[in-house]
Scaffold this motif. Sequence first.
Motif, PDB file in Angstrom:
ATOM      1  N   CYS A  76       0.833  -1.207   0.000  1.00 14.55           N
ATOM      2  CA  CYS A  76       0.000   0.000   0.000  1.00 14.55           C
ATOM      3  C   CYS A  76       0.865   1.254   0.000  1.00 14.55           C
ATOM      4  O   CYS A  76       1.972   1.264   0.526  1.00 14.55           O
ATOM      5  N   VAL A  78      -0.415   4.337   1.030  1.00 16.51           N
ATOM      6  CA  VAL A  78      -1.058   5.325   1.898  1.00 16.51           C
ATOM      7  C   VAL A  78      -1.076   4.756   3.314  1.00 16.51           C
ATOM      8  O   VAL A  78      -1.131   3.541   3.496  1.00 16.51           O
ATOM      9  N   CYS A  80      -3.569   5.027   6.468  1.00 17.99           N
ATOM     10  CA  CYS A  80      -4.821   5.558   7.020  1.00 17.99           C
ATOM     11  C   CYS A  80      -4.784   5.354   8.541  1.00 17.99           C
ATOM     12  O   CYS A  80      -4.314   4.315   9.006  1.00 17.99           O
ATOM     13  N   CYS A  83      -6.113   2.005   9.913  1.00 19.86           N
ATOM     14  CA  CYS A  83      -5.578   0.752   9.372  1.00 19.86           C
ATOM     15  C   CYS A  83      -4.310   0.342  10.110  1.00 19.86           C
ATOM     16  O   CYS A  83      -3.448   1.160  10.400  1.00 19.86           O
ATOM     17  N   ARG A  85      -1.473  -2.452   9.173  1.00 21.89           N
ATOM     18  CA  ARG A  85      -1.134  -3.316   8.035  1.00 21.89           C
ATOM     19  C   ARG A  85      -1.155  -4.808   8.352  1.00 21.89           C
ATOM     20  O   ARG A  85      -1.123  -5.628   7.444  1.00 21.89           O
ATOM     21  N   CYS A  89      -7.317  -4.490   4.522  1.00 19.25           N
ATOM     22  CA  CYS A  89      -7.541  -3.084   4.206  1.00 19.25           C
ATOM     23  C   CYS A  89      -8.892  -2.674   4.773  1.00 19.25           C
ATOM     24  O   CYS A  89      -9.934  -3.177   4.360  1.00 19.25           O
ATOM     25  N   ALA A  90      -8.875  -1.766   5.728  1.00 16.34           N
ATOM     26  CA  ALA A  90     -10.123  -1.366   6.367  1.00 16.34           C
ATOM     27  C   ALA A  90     -10.968  -0.476   5.468  1.00 16.34           C
ATOM     28  O   ALA A  90     -12.106  -0.179   5.767  1.00 16.34           O
ATOM     29  N   ASN A  91     -10.387  -0.009   4.337  1.00 13.69           N
ATOM     30  CA  ASN A  91     -11.203   0.719   3.367  1.00 13.69           C
ATOM     31  C   ASN A  91     -12.369  -0.127   2.915  1.00 13.69           C
ATOM     32  O   ASN A  91     -13.461   0.359   2.662  1.00 13.69           O
ATOM     33  N   PRO A 129      -5.290  -7.091   0.929  1.00 13.81           N
ATOM     34  CA  PRO A 129      -5.086  -6.299   2.142  1.00 13.81           C
ATOM     35  C   PRO A 129      -4.303  -5.007   1.949  1.00 13.81           C
ATOM     36  O   PRO A 129      -4.137  -4.256   2.903  1.00 13.81           O
TER      37      PRO A 129
HETATM   38 FE1  SF4 Z   1      -3.700   1.174   2.691  1.00 11.65          FE
HETATM   39 FE2  SF4 Z   1      -6.196   0.279   2.807  1.00 11.65          FE
HETATM   40 FE3  SF4 Z   1      -4.726   0.301   5.010  1.00 11.65          FE
HETATM   41 FE4  SF4 Z   1      -5.563   2.625   3.995  1.00 11.65          FE
HETATM   42  S1  SF4 Z   1      -6.887   1.017   4.845  1.00 11.65           S
HETATM   43  S2  SF4 Z   1      -3.497   2.129   4.716  1.00 11.65           S
HETATM   44  S3  SF4 Z   1      -5.532   2.201   1.780  1.00 11.65           S
HETATM   45  S4  SF4 Z   1      -4.298  -0.938   3.179  1.00 11.65           S
END
Ligand code: SF4
Length: 493
Positions: A76, A78, A80, A83, A85, A89-91, A129
């Motif tokens: 990734c 970015v 957030c 999140c 790691r 991915c909590a998106n 993820p």
């Molecule tokens: Fe990356 Fe997704 Fe985690 Fe954000 S939520 S840091 S976009 S993996």
Amino acid sequence: MSAPAISVESLTGTTSSELASAAVKSGGCASSSCGSSRKPDDMDPAIWDKIKDHPCFSEEAHHYFARMHVAVAPACNVQCNYCNRKYDCANESRPGVVSEKLTPDQALRTVVAVANEVPQLSVLGIAGPGDACYDWEKTKATFQRVANEIPDIRLCISTNGLALPDHVAELADMNVDHVTITINMVDPEIGAKIYPWIFYDHRRYGGIEAARILHERQMSGLEMLSKRGILTKINSVMIPGVNDEHLIEVNKWVKERGAFLHNVMPLISDPAHGTHYGLTGQRGPHPIEIKALQDRLEGGAKLMRHCRQCRADAVGLLGEDRGQEFGLGRVPGEITYDGSKREAYRELVAHERLDHVKAKSDAIDVVKAAGSGKSLLVAVTTKGGGRVNEHFGHAKEFQVYAASPDGISFVGHRKVEQYCLGGWGKDAILDGIVAALEGIDVVLCAKIGNCPKDQLAAAGIRASDAYAHDYIETAISAIYAAASGAPASAATA
Ligand code: SF4
Ligand code: CLF
């Protein structure tokens, strides 16, 4: 409306010839003239064709079709604040460790295994993820392999949007016609409270500059997708005190740039997940706050209300997760795609959906004709097919519908622990279910015992299994008409 002799709900686990025979018995046919379900009258046919079997882009389709995610893209670009790691991915996903990260070849074998066994499968998604666009080579290799083997599967990605503009042309070339972008802000000052850093153009940025670059790239990616006719869904994580009010502005911006759907998701900030927000006490919104915001967004970009915040390796209908059945250890080293189950299922569903559309329209007429000013919140247990067909004790979620003088609408779902395990119900779990059903007037299920029924009644919730296997809307209309004192004939029309 009574259930057909063989219904969509009972199809998983049947053989392809049984599925074909079911299609014939229930009136389905193999000719193309009746092979697709009716589109809503006000929708462009090209758009309807894209969403009619996508469980996330069509609320109606989620009763019939399943998605699967493959965890091939762990990197990734970015960070957030919601999140860690170590987790998905909590998106796009409920935080929870991905069981296995897959190579594109392993992903192909897994997708074929699922397609051979899960006839509802219609969409392959890459949703973490990490980020599907940043970890692009693995995303691309996976889609190419799968499209080659199973040409009719829909391809779908979820991204934070930072690397999206670099790949829109390739997405279009690969016929990826569904993309989700997580957009939590359009004001970089708010973005700086959500994203501590981004990695872009070979360097790391922080603060407001990072949020500004991310915002510009997100808007540019969305506009590029819209120009190419790729359907875009916007996911926004609602973070109370940070971006909750601001999401009204986000909704306007994404609508103006052609977003097809807007999905407002609650922040998940359990301290056990080790995220910045979790560790600093940032709370997530209460369900009532999410609903209030969604209600304020009505009239803007069309809202998705049936998201389940699924894992990055989820398999099955929304709300169920069969991923563990298809772990690498259970998938043969060599496997050939056999599309017969999926084809037979589609024939049956095409007929069933026509029947359901008619039943739903009749049910809405019954509710409107009841002449009542009442509103009812009804919680339903279902295992698919749009019917009341799950036992109370087996349910892991309730689908919630509102019936009012305006008609019947899906308003969301409530997750619960399964009450009945090994033939016995657990009191503590039942207490939790009753609490989760706060505000519900009626529970409809395929079967319920006296003990849970009595406990629900004590909490002011009526439970009934009298409408087992009926279409959900048909059952709700009967309950609504009866509660309104409408004649029995209207209630059963
Ligand atoms: Fe990356 Fe997704 Fe985690 Fe954000 S939520 S840091 S976009 S993996
Ligand atoms: Fe997966 Fe997302 Fe495609 Fe659906 S999920 S990549 S659009 S196929 Fe769906 Fe799951 Fe909600 Fe996502 S219910 S978390 S919206």
